[in-house]
Design an enzyme around this catalytic site. Sequence first.
Site, short mmCIF file in Angstrom:
data_model
loop_
_atom_site.label_atom_id
_atom_site.label_comp_id
_atom_site.label_asym_id
_atom_site.label_seq_id
_atom_site.Cartn_x
_atom_site.Cartn_y
_atom_site.Cartn_z
N TYR A 117 -15.04 34.86 18.91
CA TYR A 117 -14.38 33.85 18.08
C TYR A 117 -12.90 33.88 18.40
O TYR A 117 -12.28 34.94 18.42
CB TYR A 117 -14.61 34.16 16.60
CG TYR A 117 -13.98 33.15 15.65
CD1 TYR A 117 -14.42 31.83 15.61
CD2 TYR A 117 -12.94 33.53 14.80
CE1 TYR A 117 -13.84 30.91 14.75
CE2 TYR A 117 -12.37 32.62 13.93
CZ TYR A 117 -12.82 31.31 13.90
OH TYR A 117 -12.25 30.41 13.04
N ASP A 210 -7.78 38.50 23.38
CA ASP A 210 -7.60 38.10 21.99
C ASP A 210 -7.74 39.37 21.15
O ASP A 210 -8.84 39.83 20.87
CB ASP A 210 -8.65 37.05 21.60
CG ASP A 210 -8.47 36.59 20.15
OD1 ASP A 210 -7.77 37.29 19.38
OD2 ASP A 210 -9.04 35.54 19.80
N LYS A 238 -3.91 38.63 12.19
CA LYS A 238 -4.40 39.56 11.16
C LYS A 238 -3.40 40.69 10.85
O LYS A 238 -2.46 40.44 10.12
CB LYS A 238 -5.80 40.04 11.54
CG LYS A 238 -6.75 38.83 11.64
CD LYS A 238 -8.22 39.07 11.57
CE LYS A 238 -8.95 37.76 11.34
NZ LYS A 238 -9.76 37.25 12.42
C1 LIG Z 1 -9.70 35.75 12.99
C2 LIG Z 1 -9.67 35.57 14.46
C3 LIG Z 1 -9.03 34.47 15.06
C4 LIG Z 1 -8.48 33.33 14.26
O1 LIG Z 1 -7.41 33.71 13.45
P1 LIG Z 1 -7.04 32.78 12.18
O2 LIG Z 1 -5.77 33.39 11.69
O3 LIG Z 1 -8.20 32.89 11.24
O4 LIG Z 1 -6.86 31.39 12.70
C5 LIG Z 1 -8.93 34.43 16.43
N1 LIG Z 1 -9.45 35.41 17.19
C6 LIG Z 1 -10.09 36.47 16.67
C7 LIG Z 1 -10.61 37.54 17.55
C8 LIG Z 1 -10.24 36.57 15.28
O5 LIG Z 1 -10.92 37.61 14.76
#
Ligand SMILES: *Cc1c(COP(=O)(O)O)cnc(C)c1O
Length: 394
Positions: A117, A210, A238
């Site tokens: 994601y 990511d 996060k």
């Molecule tokens: C949560 C998440 C996102 C998206 O971040 P948001 O602040 O919710 O837009 C992108 N990449 C990873 C790996 C995530 O866990």
Amino acid sequence: MRQIGREPVFVERGEGCELVDVDGNRYLDWVGSWGPLILGHADPNVLAAVERAAARGTSFGAATAAEVELAEEVAARVPSIEMVRMTSSGTEAAMSAARLARAVTGREVVVKFAGAYHGHSDGLLATAGSGLATLAIPGSPGVTAAQAAGTVVVPWNDRDAVERALSGHSVAAVLAEPIAANMGVVPPEEGFLELLRTACDATGALLVFDEVITGFRVARGGAQQLYGIEPDLTVMGKVIGGGLPAAAFGGPRELMERIAPAGDVYQAGTLSGNPLATAAGLATLRALDDAAYERLATLTDRLAAGLARLAEGRPLQLATAPGLLTLFFSEQPVADFAAAAACDLDAHARFCRAMLDRGVYPPPSQFEAWFVSLAHDEDSIDRTLEAAAEALNA
Ligand SMILES: *Cc1c(COP(=O)(O)O)cnc(C)c1O
């Protein structure tokens, strides 16, 4: 909560490792706002930093010292990052990193992994994990065919598929969660991140990690430090916002200077680098010293060891990384999204309901990680393990 057949919890407040709902029920919280709250709820130092910042004004649309300090803190922790661009969400950071990769390579295709994601920008929704996996939405209506065509999806931990994707297309970037954590936690198999690095180098694609979940959690410098693999660009979120809306992407000066206004790749955000969010992020990162990472690893090990004992002789697989774990309801070890998706979701749902009935709040999806925080302790772990033993027996 619908996926596990339960009414949603409406939160009244959080205290350390606990949530209190509007009916006054207390839960031991293993979700932690899905990752940001590595210090737990309402950490006094983070709150004080936010209050001090708020008293000076909430947004300026001009530079502040705090965003420079946060960028310096990030660069000091992550050697592959020389310059940082702040955003308000991980979605924006991943979307902008993909745009930058396309601009610098002059290529269009981004390779991503099934079950990973990267936020909800149109091009990156294909076969995504997290909520899309929970709700069994493989793509999303509203994404145009042209946008979907810019993304090629390959199975996680599948070396041949990566090599085929890179030789069959003109690839701008391979975008990976270095420890997959949005299909449940699925660490890279031995040598897989090395393969991504060498395959990108051989074809001129950029390697983009990511680290929105893994960054500042699995190690001081994220998964790239843990595995010793340097990406070209890193996406953060996060933990970097300490529970307020901050995220970022970064990399070497030569790549980052392509971004406007220094360069021609446009990127912006009214509230990016917001003073409240940067204050919360800085207070959080400054609390995360070597002792904090040792403590987080100790707590994760205790919870993981306890769950592994309970899993013996049952169709359960425990996957873990520092500060993260998933209990898969599966006979087989889970190495990719197909295996995660084949889990016994009904049994997982019953387990989650039984845990919530016992005052323990695990992530109510098989495709999300448990997030360990420094507000957890031996007592909260042992209470969780008691509840888990009862829940599994029930
Ligand atoms: C949560 C998440 C996102 C998206 O971040 P948001 O602040 O919710 O837009 C992108 N990449 C990873 C790996 C995530 O866990």
